[in-house]
Design a protein around this motif. Structure first.
Motif, PDB file in Angstrom:
ATOM      1  N   PHE A 494       2.064   5.726  -9.614  1.00 37.36           N
ATOM      2  CA  PHE A 494       3.251   4.716  -8.738  1.00 37.36           C
ATOM      3  C   PHE A 494       2.114   4.418  -7.673  1.00 37.36           C
ATOM      4  O   PHE A 494       1.700   4.963  -7.106  1.00 37.36           O
ATOM      5  CB  PHE A 494       4.213   5.574  -8.250  1.00 37.36           C
ATOM      6  N   TYR A 495       2.504   3.230  -7.269  1.00 38.81           N
ATOM      7  CA  TYR A 495       1.554   2.512  -6.323  1.00 38.81           C
ATOM      8  C   TYR A 495       2.189   2.250  -5.083  1.00 38.81           C
ATOM      9  O   TYR A 495       3.424   1.650  -5.163  1.00 38.81           O
ATOM     10  CB  TYR A 495       1.247   1.035  -6.835  1.00 38.81           C
ATOM     11  N   GLN A 496       1.565   2.560  -4.059  1.00 39.67           N
ATOM     12  CA  GLN A 496       1.975   2.269  -2.672  1.00 39.67           C
ATOM     13  C   GLN A 496       1.440   1.111  -2.159  1.00 39.67           C
ATOM     14  O   GLN A 496       0.116   1.531  -1.737  1.00 39.67           O
ATOM     15  CB  GLN A 496       2.456   3.650  -1.725  1.00 39.67           C
ATOM     16  N   PRO A 497       1.969   0.182  -1.456  1.00 36.35           N
ATOM     17  CA  PRO A 497       1.107  -0.901  -0.832  1.00 36.35           C
ATOM     18  C   PRO A 497       0.359  -0.438   0.501  1.00 36.35           C
ATOM     19  O   PRO A 497       1.049   0.597   1.220  1.00 36.35           O
ATOM     20  CB  PRO A 497       1.999  -1.943  -0.639  1.00 36.35           C
ATOM     21  N   ILE A 498      -0.653  -0.973   0.815  1.00 38.52           N
ATOM     22  CA  ILE A 498      -1.541  -0.891   2.112  1.00 38.52           C
ATOM     23  C   ILE A 498      -1.255  -2.130   2.862  1.00 38.52           C
ATOM     24  O   ILE A 498      -1.807  -3.336   2.188  1.00 38.52           O
ATOM     25  CB  ILE A 498      -2.713  -0.028   1.860  1.00 38.52           C
ATOM     26  N   ILE A 499      -0.698  -2.396   3.946  1.00 33.33           N
ATOM     27  CA  ILE A 499      -0.487  -3.515   4.560  1.00 33.33           C
ATOM     28  C   ILE A 499      -1.485  -3.818   5.804  1.00 33.33           C
ATOM     29  O   ILE A 499      -1.565  -2.837   6.581  1.00 33.33           O
ATOM     30  CB  ILE A 499       0.768  -3.626   5.084  1.00 33.33           C
ATOM     31  N   ASP A 500      -2.009  -4.947   5.993  1.00 34.72           N
ATOM     32  CA  ASP A 500      -2.849  -5.435   7.034  1.00 34.72           C
ATOM     33  C   ASP A 500      -1.867  -5.709   8.030  1.00 34.72           C
ATOM     34  O   ASP A 500      -0.976  -6.633   8.019  1.00 34.72           O
ATOM     35  CB  ASP A 500      -3.494  -6.730   6.733  1.00 34.72           C
ATOM     36  N   LEU A 501      -1.846  -4.688   9.219  1.00 41.29           N
ATOM     37  CA  LEU A 501      -0.829  -4.955  10.240  1.00 41.29           C
ATOM     38  C   LEU A 501      -1.145  -6.030  11.310  1.00 41.29           C
ATOM     39  O   LEU A 501       0.027  -6.374  11.923  1.00 41.29           O
ATOM     40  CB  LEU A 501      -1.090  -3.592  11.058  1.00 41.29           C
ATOM     41  N   GLN A 502      -2.198  -6.879  10.975  1.00 45.17           N
ATOM     42  CA  GLN A 502      -2.557  -7.987  11.837  1.00 45.17           C
ATOM     43  C   GLN A 502      -1.701  -9.099  11.326  1.00 45.17           C
ATOM     44  O   GLN A 502      -0.916 -10.134  11.777  1.00 45.17           O
ATOM     45  CB  GLN A 502      -3.900  -8.262  12.266  1.00 45.17           C
ATOM     46  N   THR A 503      -1.742  -9.242   9.830  1.00 43.30           N
ATOM     47  CA  THR A 503      -1.284 -10.267   9.364  1.00 43.30           C
ATOM     48  C   THR A 503      -0.035 -10.095   8.532  1.00 43.30           C
ATOM     49  O   THR A 503       0.716 -10.984   8.191  1.00 43.30           O
ATOM     50  CB  THR A 503      -2.468 -10.934   8.165  1.00 43.30           C
ATOM     51  N   ARG A 504       0.473  -8.794   8.269  1.00 39.94           N
ATOM     52  CA  ARG A 504       1.416  -8.353   7.929  1.00 39.94           C
ATOM     53  C   ARG A 504       1.297  -8.536   6.324  1.00 39.94           C
ATOM     54  O   ARG A 504       2.227  -8.656   5.688  1.00 39.94           O
ATOM     55  CB  ARG A 504       2.948  -8.606   8.411  1.00 39.94           C
ATOM     56  N   GLN A 505       0.306  -8.692   5.794  1.00 38.68           N
ATOM     57  CA  GLN A 505       0.110  -9.164   4.353  1.00 38.68           C
ATOM     58  C   GLN A 505      -0.437  -8.055   3.451  1.00 38.68           C
ATOM     59  O   GLN A 505      -1.059  -6.996   4.246  1.00 38.68           O
ATOM     60  CB  GLN A 505      -0.921 -10.358   4.125  1.00 38.68           C
ATOM     61  N   LEU A 506      -0.018  -8.038   2.103  1.00 41.57           N
ATOM     62  CA  LEU A 506      -0.415  -6.890   1.428  1.00 41.57           C
ATOM     63  C   LEU A 506      -2.084  -6.906   1.340  1.00 41.57           C
ATOM     64  O   LEU A 506      -2.754  -7.850   1.063  1.00 41.57           O
ATOM     65  CB  LEU A 506      -0.084  -7.015   0.126  1.00 41.57           C
ATOM     66  N   SER A 507      -2.860  -5.699   1.509  1.00 39.01           N
ATOM     67  CA  SER A 507      -4.440  -5.655   1.605  1.00 39.01           C
ATOM     68  C   SER A 507      -4.802  -4.941   0.233  1.00 39.01           C
ATOM     69  O   SER A 507      -5.397  -5.523  -0.376  1.00 39.01           O
ATOM     70  CB  SER A 507      -4.731  -4.914   3.072  1.00 39.01           C
ATOM     71  N   SER A 508      -4.184  -3.754  -0.080  1.00 39.06           N
ATOM     72  CA  SER A 508      -4.616  -2.917  -0.877  1.00 39.06           C
ATOM     73  C   SER A 508      -3.590  -1.992  -1.615  1.00 39.06           C
ATOM     74  O   SER A 508      -2.286  -2.171  -0.902  1.00 39.06           O
ATOM     75  CB  SER A 508      -5.874  -2.022  -0.986  1.00 39.06           C
ATOM     76  N   VAL A 509      -3.826  -1.153  -2.529  1.00 37.58           N
ATOM     77  CA  VAL A 509      -2.919  -0.182  -3.071  1.00 37.58           C
ATOM     78  C   VAL A 509      -3.477   1.006  -3.249  1.00 37.58           C
ATOM     79  O   VAL A 509      -4.394   1.064  -3.505  1.00 37.58           O
ATOM     80  CB  VAL A 509      -2.056  -0.682  -4.248  1.00 37.58           C
ATOM     81  N   GLU A 510      -2.561   2.274  -2.840  1.00 44.74           N
ATOM     82  CA  GLU A 510      -2.907   3.481  -3.390  1.00 44.74           C
ATOM     83  C   GLU A 510      -2.077   3.998  -4.692  1.00 44.74           C
ATOM     84  O   GLU A 510      -0.998   3.924  -4.697  1.00 44.74           O
ATOM     85  CB  GLU A 510      -2.735   4.459  -2.067  1.00 44.74           C
ATOM     86  N   ALA A 511      -2.862   4.527  -5.717  1.00 41.53           N
ATOM     87  CA  ALA A 511      -2.443   4.856  -7.099  1.00 41.53           C
ATOM     88  C   ALA A 511      -1.953   6.531  -6.718  1.00 41.53           C
ATOM     89  O   ALA A 511      -2.659   7.586  -6.167  1.00 41.53           O
ATOM     90  CB  ALA A 511      -3.105   4.934  -8.207  1.00 41.53           C
ATOM     91  N   LEU A 512      -0.374   6.812  -6.917  1.00 41.44           N
ATOM     92  CA  LEU A 512      -0.074   8.190  -6.723  1.00 41.44           C
ATOM     93  C   LEU A 512       0.473   8.739  -7.858  1.00 41.44           C
ATOM     94  O   LEU A 512       1.151   8.198  -8.653  1.00 41.44           O
ATOM     95  CB  LEU A 512       0.888   8.173  -5.471  1.00 41.44           C
TER      96      LEU A 512
END
Length: 743
Positions: A494-512
């Motif tokens: 299951f994937y949880q997004p990691i967000i760039d807090l400056q642009t509020r855009q999706l940066s990467s993802v962690e697989a859990l």
């Protein structure tokens, strides 16, 4: 005839038949020897073999059902050709034996070692041998022990011959007027008589020899009794008087001190005979059985004592447990078992050597023996495992107090040459009322308590309690849940997004890791966390997650979803595996990805312990290839700053426990702010985990966090739902591609 013959075959066969041992009944003493030989070699089979003209016959056998085999199949045929040990390390490769039916068929002999047995040093009548189904090679220590047992067998054979001769002599000696002349011809057996009225004694020459007395004038009865130690005299005199008064023959075996002060062991017997004139005589024989007694003692020690430490061995331990359980027990009697396992003992053998390890075991055995009460019983069960039995009169904490005392005693330094060695101990304890105890139940509960200690820090003592069984049962169910999910392909990322807090855009993802249950529900880590702590299960989870995450990410990359990389978690068992780097790089290449497409997340516990150097090597190899390394749950472990210095860390993930306390606890705010500054100064990426509210988001952003992750943005999603989530961040063409991929 398909086998080689010794040069003295005729004399050899004559010597063998003279022993009168072929086809005799099973003898416990011989059986003890083969049991010990098998135990020393940790092999399934050990035999005492006598090689006859056309067959080999087994006087004693351990792990072998047949009482004899044809001589042309016998490995022992080759052993009796010489005086040295005969060893076949791999019978399947030896041209003499590779086609032997005992090699190609049952018992599938793969290894053989044997020593010839000779009573006169010239003729080899038989062998003591050990057999295994696996090829191997004996250690020097094993060969030394085998030779000692071979010498014991030779002594038993001599005792067998002497016993037969003695029985013949005793039978013939019962004939009136012939007793003294018959017995005198048998070595170390003397005959004597006592005139019960005049108290006059007569001795044969061999009786003088046994007493180490010169001359032919025997002492009187009181003088003869004085050769026996005081603790033996009362019982001997009672037997003699009872025989004279009632006519009941007697026989006894006692210690004996010769005229020259040498301690011996003798067997005496006596009975009443009447002369022609009606005079009552007490006649008998005395035999020096010192050698046989010492052999018997050697066998007893070999069977019951640990050869390295001198305390009781595993066999004696199990006998003692049964004896204490079966003994008459009082109403409040309690039997306690302490199972002692030395901590990290293997490191001593590896770093200092086996001689040091042996000295440690001997020292620990003495400490355990000294700490054990006189009513207790201690044993070495093998390797670095010891046990103590304790019977007490109440249900108090005597066993726990003793265990605590032993942990402290064992932990004291041990000096060996220039080294000062410390070794700890973990102790499991179980207690049971003697009247209702069972050995299996006691051992099981002690093992469970010991396992609990070893899994929770070592170096302590723990008494069994039902909660331990419950914990282990939960662990078993957790592992079963994961393994069934893996085998049925229900373990998925299951994937949880990691967000760039400056642009509020999706940066990467962690697989859990998640388990999709048969009923469609989803199980998270809370449902199988114990499997994540079990090395083999954790390794299997990591392998599946790595493969599935790379597969999904490769597809997303082809679809142009614009995700920088995917993160996967790696357990200690994976990071410490020699094959992990190759597995990761092969997986990346197999899906057409770049190493920069992958981030490996580890927690600080992988840096602790004796394998930390290996961990550094694995992480450095991954980093050199371009794979990013993240330190997860940062700030909750030990020596975090040194880890940033000593390991190739690209990213730190601030643990959610700090993020959740922002704005509520000034210490949390200070810690997060300090970690942000640390990341900037070391040029390390910082991700704030566990962001659940807009307030927390604003807080970590204001403090300088570059990236964020948490339920505020999204909970973990399966691959299909994650594509829909990504669509809100993607440009129109990528969004369409993602929807096409979904369809």
């Amino acid at each position: 005839m398909n086998f080689p013959l010794p040069k003295n075959e005729i004399e050899r066969l004559a010597a063998l038949h003279k022993l009168r041992i072929l086809d005799t009944e099973i003898t416990p003493e011989f059986d003890s020897v083969v049991d010990m030989a098998a135990a020393i070699f940790e092999a399934p089979t050990a035999l005492i073999s006598f090689v006859d003209k056309d067959r080999q016959w087994f006087k004693a056998r351990h792990g072998f059902k047949d009482s004899q085999t044809s001589r042309d199949l016998a490995f022992c045929t080759y052993t009796i050709l010489g005086d040295e040990v005969f060893e076949v390390e791999d019978a399947r490769l030896d041209e003499r034996f590779r086609d032997n039916p005992l090699v190609t068929g049952n018992p599938h002999i793969g290894y053989y070692v044997g020593m010839p047995i000779s009573l006169d040093g010239k003729t080899n009548v038989g062998t003591l041998c050990v057999i295994d189904s696996k090829p191997r090679k004996a250690t020097e220590a094993q060969l030394v022990q085998l030779e000692k047992l071979r010498n014991v067998v030779a002594g038993l054979i001599s005792a067998h011959v002497a016993s037969i001769e003695a029985r013949i002599a005793e039978r013939n000696a019962r004939q009136r007027g012939k007793l003294l002349s018959q017995v005198e011809r048998i070595s170390k057996i003397g005959a004597w008589s006592l005139d019960t009225q005049r108290l006059i004694t007569k001795w044969s020459p061999q009786v003088f020899a046994i007493h180490e007395l010169d001359g032919n004038a025997p002492p009187d009865l009181e003088g003869a009794i004085s050769f026996y130690p005081e603790y033996e005299r009362e019982g001997l005199v009672e037997k003699i008087n009872a025989c004279i008064e009632s006519g009941i023959p007697y026989q006894c075996e006692t210690d004996f001190i010769t005229a020259k002060g040498n301690k011996r062991r003798v067997r005496s017997s006596g009975e009443i005979e009447y002369g022609d004139d009606g005079v009552k005589f007490l006649i008998g024989i005395v035999k020096d059985v010192t050698e046989q007694y010492e052999h018997d003692q050697m066998l007893w020690r070999a069977a019951h004592l640990d050869s390295l430490t001198g305390i009781a061995n595993r066999r004696s331990f199990h006998e003692e447990v049964k004896q204490r359980i079966n003994a008459q027990a009082g109403e409040n009697d309690q039997l306690s078992l302490l199972m002692i396992d030395l901590d990290n003992f293997k490191d001593i053998n590896d770093s200092i050597g086996h001689l040091a390890g042996d000295e440690v075991l001997r020292t620990i055995a003495r400490r355990i023996e000294q700490a054990t009460p006189h009513t207790g019983f201690c044993a070495r069960l093998g390797g670095d495992e010891f046990a103590v039995l304790l019977t007490t009169k109440n249900h108090g904490k005597a066993a726990e107090r003793l265990a605590t005392k032993m942990v402290a005693a064992i932990n004291l330094p041990i000096k060996h040459e220039q080294h000062e060695i410390r070794v700890g101990a973990s102790i499991g304890i179980a207690s049971h009322e003697c009247r209702t105890a069972s050995e299996d139940d006691l051992l099981l509960k002690t093992d469970l308590a010991l396992y609990h200690v070893k899994q929770n820090g070592r170096g302590k003592a723990k008494a069994y309690e039902p909660a331990i069984s419950n914990t282990l049962e939960q662990k078993r169910l957790s592992i079963r849940l994961v393994r069934s999910a893996i085998s049925e392909q229900r373990l998925e990322p299951f994937y949880q997004p990691i967000i760039d807090l400056q642009t509020r855009q999706l940066s990467s993802v962690e697989a859990l890791a998640r388990v999709r249950n048969v009923d469609g529900t989803i199980s998270g880590p809370a449902d199988f966390w114990q499997a994540l702590l079990e090395p083999q299960s954790a390794h299997e989870i990591d392998q599946v997650m790595l493969d599935l995450a790379l597969k999904d990410f490769a597809q997303w990359k082809r679809d142009g979803l614009g995700i920088d990389f995917v993160s996967v978690n790696a357990s200690s068992s994976c990071i410490q595996s020699e094959t992990y780097v190759d597995q990761v790089l092969n997986g990346v290449a197999a899906y057409g990805l770049s190493p920069r497409d992958l981030k490996i997340e580890v927690v600080e516990s992988v840096f602790l312990g004796s394998d930390s150097v290996d961990v550094r090597d694995v992480l450095e190899r991954l980093s050199r290839e371009g794979i990013r390394i993240a330190l997860d749950d940062f700030g909750t472990g030990f020596a975090s700053l040194s880890h940033l210095r000593d390991y190739p860390i690209d990213c730190i993930k601030i643990d959610k426990s700090f993020v959740l306390g922002l704005g509520q606890d000034g210490s949390n705010t200070a810690i997060v702010q300090a970690l942000m500054g640390l990341g900037r100064s070391m040029n390390i990426e910082v991700i704030s985990e566990g962001i659940e509210t807009e307030g927390q988001l604003d807080f970590v952003t204001a403090l300088g966090s570059q990236f964020g992750q948490g339920y505020f943005f999204s909970k973990p999603l399966d691959a299909q739902n994650f594509i829909q989530f990504v669509a809100q961040f993607a440009p129109p063409q990528a969004r369409d591609a993602g929807l096409d991929a979904k369809r």
